[in-house]
Design a protein around this motif. Structure first.
Motif, short mmCIF file in Angstrom:
data_model
loop_
_atom_site.label_atom_id
_atom_site.label_comp_id
_atom_site.label_asym_id
_atom_site.label_seq_id
_atom_site.Cartn_x
_atom_site.Cartn_y
_atom_site.Cartn_z
N LEU A 43 0.87 -1.18 0.00
CA LEU A 43 0.00 0.00 0.00
C LEU A 43 0.90 1.24 0.00
O LEU A 43 0.99 1.99 0.96
N SER A 44 1.57 1.44 -1.12
CA SER A 44 2.39 2.62 -1.34
C SER A 44 1.48 3.81 -1.59
O SER A 44 0.26 3.66 -1.75
N SER A 45 2.06 5.00 -1.66
CA SER A 45 1.24 6.17 -1.94
C SER A 45 0.57 6.05 -3.30
O SER A 45 -0.59 6.44 -3.48
N GLY A 46 1.28 5.47 -4.28
CA GLY A 46 0.68 5.27 -5.59
C GLY A 46 -0.47 4.29 -5.57
O GLY A 46 -1.51 4.51 -6.21
N MET A 47 -0.32 3.18 -4.83
CA MET A 47 -1.39 2.20 -4.72
C MET A 47 -2.59 2.78 -3.97
O MET A 47 -3.74 2.56 -4.36
N ILE A 48 -2.32 3.52 -2.90
CA ILE A 48 -3.40 4.14 -2.13
C ILE A 48 -4.19 5.10 -3.01
O ILE A 48 -5.43 5.11 -2.99
N GLU A 49 -3.48 5.89 -3.79
CA GLU A 49 -4.16 6.84 -4.68
C GLU A 49 -5.01 6.11 -5.71
O GLU A 49 -6.18 6.46 -5.95
N ALA A 50 -4.44 5.08 -6.34
CA ALA A 50 -5.17 4.33 -7.35
C ALA A 50 -6.39 3.63 -6.77
O ALA A 50 -7.48 3.64 -7.36
N LEU A 51 -6.24 3.01 -5.60
CA LEU A 51 -7.37 2.34 -4.95
C LEU A 51 -8.44 3.35 -4.55
O LEU A 51 -9.65 3.10 -4.69
N GLY A 79 1.27 -4.62 3.06
CA GLY A 79 1.14 -3.41 3.86
C GLY A 79 1.91 -2.25 3.27
O GLY A 79 2.18 -2.21 2.07
N HIS A 80 2.26 -1.28 4.09
CA HIS A 80 2.94 -0.09 3.60
C HIS A 80 4.31 -0.44 3.01
O HIS A 80 4.95 -1.43 3.40
N ASP A 81 4.75 0.39 2.08
CA ASP A 81 6.05 0.22 1.44
C ASP A 81 7.13 0.78 2.37
O ASP A 81 7.26 1.99 2.54
N LEU A 82 7.89 -0.11 3.00
CA LEU A 82 8.89 0.34 3.98
C LEU A 82 9.97 1.20 3.34
O LEU A 82 10.52 2.10 3.99
N ARG A 83 10.28 0.94 2.07
CA ARG A 83 11.27 1.79 1.40
C ARG A 83 10.75 3.22 1.27
O ARG A 83 11.50 4.19 1.43
N GLU A 84 9.48 3.34 0.99
CA GLU A 84 8.88 4.67 0.86
C GLU A 84 8.84 5.38 2.21
O GLU A 84 8.94 6.61 2.28
N MET A 85 8.69 4.62 3.28
CA MET A 85 8.64 5.20 4.61
C MET A 85 10.02 5.57 5.15
O MET A 85 10.13 6.35 6.10
N ALA A 129 -1.71 -11.48 3.97
CA ALA A 129 -2.09 -10.09 4.18
C ALA A 129 -1.45 -9.63 5.47
O ALA A 129 -1.77 -10.15 6.55
N THR A 130 -0.52 -8.69 5.39
CA THR A 130 0.20 -8.25 6.58
C THR A 130 0.03 -6.76 6.80
O THR A 130 -0.13 -5.98 5.86
#
Length: 299
Positions: A43-51, A79-85, A129-130
């Motif tokens: 659930l990266s920012s891009g995935m969140i936006e698209a969803l 879950g969230h993209d740790l690299r992005e975080m 699903a984590t």
């Protein structure tokens, strides 16, 4: 993940070659498929936006009566993209904090959009699903999973805590089970997830798609008007004190009994025929949420 039919899906996010989300309409069912299998559908920012865009579009489309959230690849969502975080080169703590906060707030809004959706939303969980991916499952009204799927909130394993995922998970399952998941970071089997109440049913992997499709079709055949009002009422009353919940549900029940679909359903029952439900586009009665009342945070 096999698409529901041979029709070509539309895409949302990124570009046509690498869409974040595949969308597909099968009669009154809108399938939304997370499409970053190589990265485990984070659930990266891009995935969140698209969803978020896909859910918003489904919410206002009168041809959609049920939304199914699915994923491609072996993992539902990591879950969230740790690299992005992680910190960026030259980024101050304040800048990083603001950036990460924005991702978390956008994710919370997406989860609430599912809870507030006037359509029934089903999670079709084919794999693990984590963390926020588990939260995504918890935000859905119903969830079916493969028997070999697993669920966990592993923040504690990397020195943090899955606080935002627990908002939704803790509203699905008993707090003792929620805390056990969060304090240990251990995987929970699909069978245990059924017992805990996180998912409705664990299905053999080869039958998951068919089971989800059949469930979605049954719901889609019901009154969209009744589902919209009933879903909102359920999520609002569930955290109210008992007396207040009865008062609130009584008002909602009265509105439901006086609705046009209730009249049609009663006539159809007495006439021994199938009801002809109104499309959502024809519904004019405002819901309590639309008239300004605030829904609780249930995602």
């Amino acid at each position: 993940m096999t698409m529901p039919s041979n029709e070509s899906p539309t895409t949302i996010g990124a570009d046509a070659a690498t869409p974040y989300v595949l969308t597909h309409q099968a009669e009154h069912i809108r399938w939304l498929t997370l499409n970053r299998p190589e990265q485990r559908n984070p659930l990266s920012s891009g995935m969140i936006e698209a969803l978020s865009i896909a859910i918003a579009e489904a919410n206002v489309d009168p041809q959609v009566r049920v939304v199914v959230l699915a994923s491609s690849g072996p993992v539902f969502s990591a879950g969230h993209d740790l690299r992005e975080m992680s910190p960026r080169v030259g980024e101050t703590d304040e800048e990083r904090g603001a950036r990460v906060r924005q991702i978390l707030e956008d994710c919370a809004r997406m989860m609430l959009a599912i809870v507030h959706s006037p359509k029934a939303v089903i999670a079709s969980v084919q794999g693990t699903a984590t963390a926020a991916g588990c939260q995504l499952v918890s935000a859905c009204d119903l969830a079916l999973a493969s028997e070999d799927a697993h669920f966990c909130t592993p923040g504690v394993n990397i020195g943090t805590f899955c606080t935002t995922p627990l908002v939704g998970i803790g509203r699905n399952i008993h707090r003792k089970h929620a805390m056990a998941m969060a304090l240990t970071g251990d995987m929970v089997s699909a069978a245990d997830a059924v017992q805990f109440g996180l998912i409705n049913e664990a299905i053999p992997a080869e039958g998951l798609h068919s089971a989800v499709e059949q469930l979605a079709q049954r719901i889609a055949s019901r009154s969209a008007q009744a589902i919209r009002g009933g879903k909102e009422t359920f999520y609002r009353q569930i955290d109210m004190p008992l007396e207040q919940a009865f008062d609130f549900a009584t008002d909602a029940m009265l509105m439901g009994l006086l609705s046009s679909d209730a009249g049609e359903g009663t006539r159809a029952f007495l006439d021994k025929r199938k009801p002809e439900w109104l499309s959502l586009i024809h519904i004019s009665e405002p819901t309590r949420h639309e008239s300004g009342s605030r829904m609780p945070s249930c995602a």
